[in-house]
Design an enzyme around this catalytic site. Structure first.
Site, PDB file in Angstrom:
ATOM      1  N   GLU A  34      -3.259  43.017   5.584  1.00 22.61           N
ATOM      2  CA  GLU A  34      -1.910  43.015   6.149  1.00 22.61           C
ATOM      3  C   GLU A  34      -1.942  43.009   7.678  1.00 22.61           C
ATOM      4  O   GLU A  34      -1.132  42.346   8.318  1.00 22.61           O
ATOM      5  CB  GLU A  34      -1.125  44.224   5.645  1.00 22.61           C
ATOM      6  CG  GLU A  34      -0.931  44.292   4.143  1.00 22.61           C
ATOM      7  CD  GLU A  34       0.012  43.206   3.617  1.00 22.61           C
ATOM      8  OE1 GLU A  34       0.122  43.067   2.386  1.00 22.61           O
ATOM      9  OE2 GLU A  34       0.625  42.493   4.428  1.00 22.61           O
ATOM     10  N   GLU A  64       7.934  33.139  -1.225  1.00 19.30           N
ATOM     11  CA  GLU A  64       7.065  32.099  -1.775  1.00 19.30           C
ATOM     12  C   GLU A  64       7.817  30.937  -2.414  1.00 19.30           C
ATOM     13  O   GLU A  64       7.473  29.759  -2.212  1.00 19.30           O
ATOM     14  CB  GLU A  64       6.094  32.713  -2.790  1.00 19.30           C
ATOM     15  CG  GLU A  64       4.955  33.487  -2.169  1.00 19.30           C
ATOM     16  CD  GLU A  64       5.364  34.859  -1.677  1.00 19.30           C
ATOM     17  OE1 GLU A  64       4.592  35.476  -0.899  1.00 19.30           O
ATOM     18  OE2 GLU A  64       6.453  35.328  -2.054  1.00 19.30           O
ATOM     19  N   ASP A  66      -3.954  34.873  -4.891  1.00 25.13           N
ATOM     20  CA  ASP A  66      -3.163  33.726  -4.435  1.00 25.13           C
ATOM     21  C   ASP A  66      -3.644  33.072  -3.137  1.00 25.13           C
ATOM     22  O   ASP A  66      -4.018  31.896  -3.110  1.00 25.13           O
ATOM     23  CB  ASP A  66      -1.691  34.140  -4.293  1.00 25.13           C
ATOM     24  CG  ASP A  66      -1.487  35.405  -3.460  1.00 25.13           C
ATOM     25  OD1 ASP A  66      -2.471  36.068  -3.109  1.00 25.13           O
ATOM     26  OD2 ASP A  66      -0.327  35.722  -3.159  1.00 25.13           O
TER      27      ASP A  66
END
Length: 629
Positions: A120, A374, A260
Site C-alpha cells: 500500500e 476496478e 490480481d
C-alpha cells in the site's frame, strides 16, 4: 363482440404512447452534451470528497465522511492528499496542485516509528509522489510548478530506502510490512500475498531510472522472479507464499484478491520499460489464466497444481481484468466478461466484494462495496478501445449509484451491504486516486478529450493505484544502448561508457539488424551501425536495441524478411505493437495453441481441495493482503 368503451380506448392509446416514449428514452445513449454534463458532475464529485478531506481530515490519512472527521489508516502522512495529486493535475487545477506539492515538499517526513504495508505504501505514497514529481517538474505537462525543485523525488528516494529492508529474504520476495525507522519487525509474518510481492516494479523501476540507482528496480524484479520461479507446472501462481521457504501457503489460483495486480504489472512493466522478460512471463501467465481460470464469461479459482475447482466466485478485484485485456489486445473476451461483471453492478447498484457463481447471490461475509474503481477502470479502457456507447451508459449508471447511494455529508461512504445500501463511515484514498479519475476520463474522452493523458506530450501507463507514469525517454530508455536520435542518455554515466566505446564485431552485429520504418507516407530503412565516441549530451544518433521502434518513436514498423535472422530466433516470441485509439495493444504471433480446456466439473457443487484453500472471507487492510486494485 362489442367495441371497448371510449374511455378504455383512450387508456389504451395513452399506454401505447407512454411505452413508445419510455422505450425511446431508454434507447437513447449518452451523447456528447450529456457526456460533458456527466464529466462536470464527476468533477463535482471529486471536489465534494477532496474538500471534505481537506476541511475535516487533513493532514490525517483519510476522511470519515459521515462524521466529518479524520483518521490515520496507513502511516499518518496525509495519504489522501498524496494519492490525489495527479488527479488534481489531470483536472487542470493548477492552484491546488501547486499548493499541495509545496506543502508536501516542506512538511512530509518518513523518519517515523510506523510499521506500514509495503504494497500500500508503494502504490499509494511512492507512486503518488513520483507521478506528481514528473508532472510538477516538466514544462511539457503544462502543470510545471515554478517553485518546485525536486522535493518529491527526494522524498520518494528516502521512502524507498526505508522500504528496502523488506526485500532482505532468502527468496527475494519481500515481507508484507516494514517499519520506516527500524526495518522489519522481529515478529513480522513470513507470509505475504502474490500481489503484495509482485506489484512493486513500476514505482521502484521509475525511481531507479530517475535517480540513476539500479537497486530499486533490481530488488523488485528479483521479487517477481522469485514468485514466477515457484509457479506450478501449469504456469499458475497461488495467493500466499512464505518469503523464507518459498512454499505456497495458499494454493488458490485466480485473477482476483491477493493475485490480481501481479498479472497487471507483468504487462505494464514491459510496456513502460521495454524489458522482454516481463513480456515472456505475462504471455505464459496469461495463457494459463485463460486456459484454467476462464469459464466464459466468468473467472473462477482453482488449485494451482491440479486445476481442480476451489471457488466459483466473482470478487470485485477481478473487475480490472477486462481493462488489462484491452492492453493485451484480447478485446472479445474482455467485452463479454465486462458485461457479466456489470450485470452484478446493475443487480445491486454496486459490486459486492464477493458474488457466488453457483447460487448467483452475494457471498456471505462479502457484501460490502468500498468504493472500488476496478469495474469503472475496465469501462474506461473498453470505451477507449471500442468507442462503443454502451460503456458511456454503464458509466452513467455508476455515477447515479455513487451519487444516490454513496454520497454523504463530507464525501462518499463505503457501502457495508450492497443489498440494503447501508453506509459506512470510511472513504479510502483510492476513491480520489482512481474511482472518480477513471469516471472523469471516460466522459472527457466522449466529450472531446482535453487532458494530460489524451493530449499530453507522453503516453501514460496507469499504476495499479491509477497514478500517471509517463513513457518518457528518461524512464523507458535509460538502460538502452542509447545511440539514436532522440534517446535519453545520461552524460558521464559509467554504465554506458563501454557501450559508447564499443567497436568489436559482436557489438556491430548486435546493432546491425535491418528495420523498415514507416512514418506517415515516408519510409526508410536502416542497416547502418552507429557508434558514438562519447556521451556529450542526451541526443546521440544511431540505433537502440531492446525496445521496438514502435515504442521508441511512436510509429509502426515492419521487420524486413530475413530468413537467416529468423532462424537464429526460432525460440523467441515475435511481438507486434499496434496503436489503436491511443491504446497500446500487444499480440503474440506465435502463441501456443490451447489444448482442450480442463473440466470444471459441477460448478454448483464446488469442493475445496484442502482445508487451507477454503476462504473464510478475504481480509482487508492487512499488511500482506492488498486492498487496492
Amino acid at each position: 363482440m362489442k367495441p371497448p368503451p371510449p374511455n378504455l380506448l383512450t387508456f389504451y392509446f395513452i399506454l401505447i404512447v407512454l411505452s413508445f416514449f419510455i422505450h425511446k428514452s431508454l434507447a437513447v445513449g449518452v451523447d456528447r452534451d450529456e457526456a460533458k454534463q456527466l464529466r462536470d458532475e464527476v468533477r463535482g464529485m471529486f471536489y465534494h470528497a477532496f474538500n471534505g478531506y481537506m476541511d475535516h481530515a487533513f493532514p490525517l490519512d483519510e476522511l470519515r465522511p459521515l462524521t466529518c472527521k479524520g483518521e490515520d489508516s496507513l502511516g499518518g502522512y496525509a495519504l489522501t492528499l498524496i494519492d490525489s495529486l495527479d488527479t488534481l493535475a489531470l483536472l487542470g487545477d493548477r492552484e491546488r496542485f501547486s499548493a499541495s506539492v509545496e506543502w508536501i515538499g516542506i512538511n512530509l517526513r518518513f523518519d517515523i516509528n510506523k510499521t506500514v504495508s509495503l504494497f500500500e505504501t508503494t502504490i499509494r505514497i511512492l507512486g503518488g509522489l513520483l507521478s506528481a514529481h514528473l508532472i510538477a517538474s516538466d514544462y511539457a505537462t503544462g502543470m510545471r510548478v515554478p517553485s518546485y525543485n525536486g522535493e518529491l523525488l527526494h522524498l520518494s528516494e528516502d521512502l524507498a530506502q526505508r522500504l528496502l529492508p523488506a526485500f532482505d529474504t532468502p527468496t527475494g520476495i519481500p515481507f508484507g510490512s516494514v517499519n520506516l525507522l527500524h526495518g522489519v519487525d522481529d515478529d513480522e509474518s513470513k507470509i505475504t500475498s502474490t500481489a503484495g510481492g509482485g506489484t512493486l516494479t513500476l514505482e521502484f523501476g521509475v525511481l531507479s531510472r530517475l535517480t540513476n540507482n539500479p537497486v530499486y528496480e533490481q530488488v523488485t524484479k528479483n521479487a517477481v522472479r522469485g514468485l514466477w520461479s515457484r509457479r506450478s507446472k501449469l504456469d499458475l501462481v497461488g495467493a500466499h507464499i512464505n518469503v523464507f521457504t518459498g512454499e505456497w501457503t495458499q494454493k488458490d489460483a485466480g485473477i482476483g484478491t491477493s493475485i490480481d495486480s501481479f498479472y497487471e504489472y507483468l504487462l505494464k512493466a514491459y510496456i513502460l520499460f521495454g524489458d522482454e522478460e516481463y513480456l515472456f512471463m505475462f504471455q505464459e501467465a496469461y495463457r494459463a489464466a485463460m486456459h484454467y481460470l476462464y469459464n466464459d464469461p466468468w473467472y473462477i479459482e482453482v488449485n494451482m497444481n491440479s486445476a481442480q475447482l476451489v471457488w466459483p466466485l466473482f470478487n470485485s478485484l477481478q473487475a480490472f481484468w477486462p481493462g488489462l485485456q484491452v492492453l493485451a489486445g484480447d478485446i472479445d473476451p474482455a467485452i463479454r466478461t465486462h458485461a457479466a461483471f456489470f450485470s452484478v453492478w446493475k443487480k445491486y447498484g454496486f459490486t459486492p466484494e464477493g458474488f457466488n457463481l453457483a447460487t448467483f447471490t452475494v457471498q456471505y461475509g462479502q457484501k460490502s462495496y468500498p468504493l472500488r474503481p476496478e469495474l469503472i477502470e475496465s469501462t474506461y479502457w473498453l470505451y477507449k478501445a471500442t468507442r462503443d456507447p454502451r460503456y458511456l451508459d454503464a458509466g452513467r449508471d455508476m455515477v447515479a449509484s455513487l451519487q444516490y447511494g454513496a454520497k454523504c455529508a463530507c464525501g462518499y461512504c463505503h457501502i457495508s451491504d450492497v443489498e440494503s445500501h447501508v453506509q459506512e463511515d470510511h472513504m479510502e484514498s483510492f476513491f480520489l486516486a482512481e474511482t472518480v479519475k477513471y469516471l472523469w476520463l471516460l466522459f472527457d474522452l466522449a466529450a472531446g478529450p482535453d487532458n494530460l493523458v489524451e493530449n499530453g506530450p507522453y503516453k501514460y501507463i496507469f499504476s495499479t493505484e491509477g497514478h500517471l507514469l509517463p513513457a518518457t525517454p528518461e524512464i523507458s530508455l535509460v538502460n538502452e544502448h542509447c545511440s539514436y536520435l532522440g534517446a535519453f542518455c545520461r552524460a558521464n554515466d559509467a554504465r554506458h561508457k563501454s557501450l559508447f566505446n564499443a567497436s568489436d564485431d559482436a557489438s556491430q552485429e548486435s546493432n546491425g539488424s535491418k528495420l523498415q520504418l514507416s512514418w506517415g507516407s515516408t519510409s526508410f530503412s536502416s542497416d547502418r551501425t552507429f557508434h558514438g565516441s562519447g556521451s556529450k549530451s542526451g541526443l546521440i544518433k544511431g540505433l537502440c536495441p531492446g525496445l521496438t521502434h514502435g515504442q521508441k518513436l511512436g510509429i509502426s514498423y515492419l521487420a524486413e524478411t530475413d530468413i537467416t535472422h529468423k532462424a537464429d530466433q526460432t525460440n523467441q516470441q515475435e511481438v507486434t505493437l499496434v496503436q489503436s485509439n491511443s491504446v497500446m495493444v500487444i499480440s503474440n504471433s506465435k502463441s501456443k495453441p490451447q489444448t482442450e480446456k480442463n473440466d470444471l466439473g459441477d460448478i454448483q457443487n464446488p469442493s475445496p481441495t484442502s482445508s487451507e484453500e477454503t476462504h473464510p472471507g478475504h481480509p482487508k487492510n492487512e499488511g500482506d493482503v492488498p486492498t487496492s486494485s
